[in-house]
Design a protein around this motif. Structure first.
Motif, PDB file in Angstrom:
ATOM      1  N   UNK A 206      -0.231 -72.419  84.796  1.00 12.73           N
ATOM      2  CA  UNK A 206       1.080 -71.821  84.501  1.00 12.73           C
ATOM      3  C   UNK A 206       2.189 -72.724  85.046  1.00 12.73           C
ATOM      4  N   UNK A 207       3.356 -72.625  84.429  1.00 11.83           N
ATOM      5  CA  UNK A 207       4.498 -73.442  84.861  1.00 11.83           C
ATOM      6  C   UNK A 207       5.785 -72.700  84.496  1.00 11.83           C
ATOM      7  N   UNK A 208       6.866 -72.981  85.251  1.00 10.38           N
ATOM      8  CA  UNK A 208       8.131 -72.338  84.915  1.00 10.38           C
ATOM      9  C   UNK A 208       8.652 -72.924  83.601  1.00 10.38           C
ATOM     10  N   UNK A 209       8.737 -72.103  82.568  1.00  7.56           N
ATOM     11  CA  UNK A 209       9.260 -72.583  81.280  1.00  7.56           C
ATOM     12  C   UNK A 209      10.667 -72.012  81.129  1.00  7.56           C
ATOM     13  N   UNK A 210      11.484 -72.583  80.296  1.00  5.32           N
ATOM     14  CA  UNK A 210      12.882 -72.154  80.152  1.00  5.32           C
ATOM     15  C   UNK A 210      13.548 -72.095  81.535  1.00  5.32           C
ATOM     16  N   UNK A 211      13.547 -73.252  82.204  1.00  2.00           N
ATOM     17  CA  UNK A 211      14.101 -73.321  83.565  1.00  2.00           C
ATOM     18  C   UNK A 211      15.165 -74.418  83.651  1.00  2.00           C
ATOM     19  N   UNK A 212      16.224 -74.199  84.444  1.00  2.74           N
ATOM     20  CA  UNK A 212      17.215 -75.266  84.655  1.00  2.74           C
ATOM     21  C   UNK A 212      16.555 -76.483  85.299  1.00  2.74           C
ATOM     22  N   UNK A 213      17.096 -77.665  85.002  1.00  2.00           N
ATOM     23  CA  UNK A 213      16.523 -78.918  85.525  1.00  2.00           C
ATOM     24  C   UNK A 213      17.411 -79.485  86.623  1.00  2.00           C
ATOM     25  N   UNK A 214      16.758 -80.217  87.537  1.00  2.00           N
ATOM     26  CA  UNK A 214      17.494 -80.857  88.631  1.00  2.00           C
ATOM     27  C   UNK A 214      17.626 -82.352  88.344  1.00  2.00           C
ATOM     28  N   UNK A 215      18.735 -82.935  88.812  1.00  6.39           N
ATOM     29  CA  UNK A 215      18.856 -84.393  88.861  1.00  6.39           C
ATOM     30  C   UNK A 215      19.676 -84.727  90.095  1.00  6.39           C
ATOM     31  N   UNK A 216      19.749 -86.014  90.416  1.00  7.97           N
ATOM     32  CA  UNK A 216      20.467 -86.383  91.639  1.00  7.97           C
ATOM     33  C   UNK A 216      21.602 -87.359  91.332  1.00  7.97           C
ATOM     34  N   UNK A 217      22.177 -87.250  90.123  1.00  7.45           N
ATOM     35  CA  UNK A 217      23.268 -88.150  89.735  1.00  7.45           C
ATOM     36  C   UNK A 217      24.584 -87.588  90.277  1.00  7.45           C
ATOM     37  N   UNK A 218      25.083 -88.190  91.346  1.00  7.48           N
ATOM     38  CA  UNK A 218      26.247 -87.633  92.038  1.00  7.48           C
ATOM     39  C   UNK A 218      27.436 -87.396  91.111  1.00  7.48           C
ATOM     40  N   UNK A 219      27.698 -88.360  90.210  1.00 14.18           N
ATOM     41  CA  UNK A 219      28.884 -88.207  89.349  1.00 14.18           C
ATOM     42  C   UNK A 219      28.729 -87.015  88.398  1.00 14.18           C
ATOM     43  N   UNK A 220      27.507 -86.732  87.952  1.00  7.07           N
ATOM     44  CA  UNK A 220      27.295 -85.596  87.046  1.00  7.07           C
ATOM     45  C   UNK A 220      27.303 -84.274  87.813  1.00  7.07           C
ATOM     46  N   UNK A 221      26.844 -84.320  89.063  1.00  2.44           N
ATOM     47  CA  UNK A 221      26.831 -83.078  89.858  1.00  2.44           C
ATOM     48  C   UNK A 221      28.257 -82.576  90.127  1.00  2.44           C
ATOM     49  N   UNK A 222      29.214 -83.512  90.171  1.00  2.00           N
ATOM     50  CA  UNK A 222      30.601 -83.075  90.416  1.00  2.00           C
ATOM     51  C   UNK A 222      31.190 -82.361  89.195  1.00  2.00           C
ATOM     52  N   UNK A 223      30.474 -82.389  88.066  1.00  2.00           N
ATOM     53  CA  UNK A 223      30.985 -81.733  86.842  1.00  2.00           C
ATOM     54  C   UNK A 223      30.575 -80.264  86.768  1.00  2.00           C
ATOM     55  N   UNK A 224      30.000 -79.717  87.854  1.00  2.00           N
ATOM     56  CA  UNK A 224      29.519 -78.323  87.844  1.00  2.00           C
ATOM     57  C   UNK A 224      30.556 -77.390  87.219  1.00  2.00           C
ATOM     58  N   UNK A 225      30.100 -76.578  86.278  1.00  2.00           N
ATOM     59  CA  UNK A 225      30.984 -75.624  85.604  1.00  2.00           C
ATOM     60  C   UNK A 225      31.396 -76.086  84.213  1.00  2.00           C
ATOM     61  N   UNK A 226      31.239 -77.406  83.946  1.00  2.00           N
ATOM     62  CA  UNK A 226      31.622 -77.923  82.625  1.00  2.00           C
ATOM     63  C   UNK A 226      30.517 -77.597  81.621  1.00  2.00           C
ATOM     64  N   UNK A 227      30.913 -77.092  80.439  1.00  2.00           N
ATOM     65  CA  UNK A 227      29.947 -76.772  79.392  1.00  2.00           C
ATOM     66  C   UNK A 227      30.224 -77.674  78.188  1.00  2.00           C
ATOM     67  N   UNK A 228      29.165 -78.118  77.519  1.00  2.00           N
ATOM     68  CA  UNK A 228      29.342 -79.041  76.400  1.00  2.00           C
ATOM     69  C   UNK A 228      28.161 -78.897  75.433  1.00  2.00           C
ATOM     70  N   UNK A 229      28.415 -78.915  74.115  1.00  2.00           N
ATOM     71  CA  UNK A 229      27.267 -78.915  73.203  1.00  2.00           C
ATOM     72  C   UNK A 229      26.531 -80.251  73.314  1.00  2.00           C
ATOM     73  N   UNK A 230      25.227 -80.213  73.247  1.00  2.00           N
ATOM     74  CA  UNK A 230      24.479 -81.478  73.266  1.00  2.00           C
ATOM     75  C   UNK A 230      23.437 -81.461  72.150  1.00  2.00           C
ATOM     76  N   UNK A 231      23.116 -82.649  71.650  1.00  2.00           N
ATOM     77  CA  UNK A 231      21.907 -82.760  70.836  1.00  2.00           C
ATOM     78  C   UNK A 231      20.880 -83.342  71.800  1.00  2.00           C
ATOM     79  N   UNK A 232      19.690 -82.761  71.824  1.00  2.00           N
ATOM     80  CA  UNK A 232      18.696 -83.226  72.798  1.00  2.00           C
ATOM     81  C   UNK A 232      17.378 -83.565  72.097  1.00  2.00           C
ATOM     82  N   UNK A 233      16.615 -84.428  72.729  1.00  2.00           N
ATOM     83  CA  UNK A 233      15.265 -84.707  72.228  1.00  2.00           C
ATOM     84  C   UNK A 233      14.377 -84.991  73.428  1.00  2.00           C
TER      85      UNK A 233
END
Ligand SMILES: Cc1cc2nc3c(=O)[nH]c(=O)nc-3n(C[C@H](O)[C@H](O)[C@H](O)COP(=O)(O)OP(=O)(O)OC[C@H]3O[C@@H](n4cnc5c(N)ncnc54)[C@H](O)[C@@H]3O)c2cc1C
Length: 420
Positions: A206-233
């Protein structure tokens, strides 16, 4: 007065015990009782349908706008999935909620999701409980099941509670509807898997599915609260596993939002790479946009498609100034910018785990139940439904669709078997 447990409390000779009063268990109990057999619904916590109450941000996304086979994922056979879904078509489920339960639904056109007109998850939970009581289901809360056993020579199940004060129950058929392991504080803490294993089932990891992901990119972490449409693959060994387009949300820990949750199970289970096209545009779409506006400054051009702070961050990452125009760049600089905008490989460092995952991936293989009844292939008169089985759906009401369909099938068939 004796404090020892009562002797085994024998239910009527044809009886069904449903374990777990979540989405699947409530529906299983309703349909079992409607077959005319005494039905007991056991819930480990003091509260019924907690996950329904917290679902859809408190609004409960009851169903998707339509059934979409591609929205479901299993490590088992898609043919089995199809056969299960055919037992209760989407249009009939909607009619059941609106007609029989008295819960009118409305379509949110921008997301394609169906919500109760009341916009309250409680309406859905209360209607299901009411339907249980009307059908004659006996609901027992605070009745956490420890184990289920079939003593030799007895053609019935004995259901044991964790609390010694509860006498064991004897039942012809048992429906296991204990859910997965996500958000364990709701009561779905994975104990159902152990009980199923003790009854001869295997479990896929078993694994957590449909879960938020973590990263350690400082510049992106400062964008907390910003929402944007994305195309993902998502990519593994040079192969694209799935792609989609939905909104994403920057958080203090990483990324969340429908797009990220949908993509997450490939990243978490398969270690796939996640590539992002910001603004919902891939590399080619960004190249078209920037070439046709090549005389304008990048700052103005990007801000037409992206939140200002994100646009600035991506330009800084590509070592470019917002005052320059696309036409002024070298080929390498253009490549760098296009990759950053339309083919951004997110350096994922982990996920937020079961504590927040909307569903649990893996579980009991679909091959271990009979698709026409959901009876276990390991144990007669044992039925399984809902999230405990190896099937997850995308964000959008698909997971409840699975719970309703499998709950009805397991409940009906368990009761029919109990009657024979
Ligand atoms: C925050 C959040 C929001 C969500 N929003 C949506 C949404 O809007 N739309 C959608 O389609 N899906 C949504 N989901 C997913 C959806 O809630 C689940 O897929 C669904 O609830 C699974 O139903 P289930 O009956 O199989 O399990 P559950 O709903 O988890 O129910 C299992 C029940 O079994 C009980 N139980 C467990 N072990 C025992 C035991 N040993 N003895 C007795 N009882 C036991 C638990 O207490 C629980 O009540 C959301 C999930 C989360 C976490």
């Amino acid at each position: 007065m004796s404090t020892s447990p009562d002797p085994i409390h024998k239910l009527n000779s044809a009886s069904t015990v449903v374990i777990g009063a979540g989405a699947a268990g409530l529906v299983a109990a309703i349909f079992a009782a409607r077959e005319g057999v005494p039905t007991v619904l056991l819930e480990g916590t003091e509260k019924i349908g907690t996950k329904i109450l917290i679902s859809g941000g408190g609004r409960c996304n009851v169903l998707p706008g339509a059934y979409d086979e591609q929205a479901f994922f299993t490590q088992g056979s898609r043919n089995i999935l199809r056969r299960i879904f055919r037992t209760w078509p989407h249009t009939e489920i909607r009619a059941w909620f609106e007609g029989e339960l008295g819960v009118p639904l409305k379509l949110e056109t921008e997301s394609g999701k169906l919500f109760p007109v009341s916009e309250k998850a409680r309406t859905v939970r209360d209607a299901l409980v009411e339907a249980c009581l009307t059908a004659g289901v006996e609901i027992r809360t605070g009745w956490r099941v420890e184990r289920v056993e079939a003593p030799k020579g007895l053609d019935q199940w004995i259901v044991h509670a964790q609390a010694e004060s509860h006498a064991p129950l004897q039942a012809d058929c048992v429906v296991l509807a204990t859910g997965g392991q996500s958000v364990p504080k709701t009561g779905s803490d994975g104990h159902g898997y152990s009980m199923a294993r003790a009854m001869g089932h295997s479990t896929l990891p078993i694994y957590p599915a449909l879960a938020p992901l973590r990263h350690a990119e400082d510049d992106l972490l400062t964008l907390a609260g910003v929402s944007v449409p994305i195309s993902w693959s998502t990519w593994k060994d040079g192969k694209c596993l799935e792609r989609g387009m939905r909104p994403a949300l920057f958080t203090h820990q990483g990324l969340s939002g429908p797009a990220i949750l949908d993509a997450s199970h490939w990243v978490i289970r398969d270690g796939a790479e996640l590539r992002i096209g910001w603004g919902g545009m891939n590399r080619e779409a960004w190249a078209d946009v920037l070439c046709t506006s090549s005389a304008r400054t990048l700052g103005i051009c990007l801000q037409e498609h992206l939140p200002k702070r994100l646009a600035q961050t991506l330009l800084t990452r590509a070592h470019l100034s917002d005052q320059q125009s696309f036409a002024q760049f070298t080929r390498q600089a253009r490549e760098r910018l296009l990759n950053s905008l339309g083919n951004f490989a997110l350096p994922v460092t982990g996920d937020r785990g079961f504590a927040v995952a909307e569903v649990t991936g893996g579980g009991i293989p679909l091959g271990e139940v009979r698709p026409s009844t959901l009876e276990s292939r390991k144990q007669k008169k044992l039925y399984l439904c809902g999230e405990i089985l190896d099937c997850i759906g995308r964000i959008g009401g698909h997971n409840f669709l699975w719970a309703w369909v499998t709950g009805r099938l397991a409940g009906t068939q368990a009761a029919k078997k109990a009657r024979t």
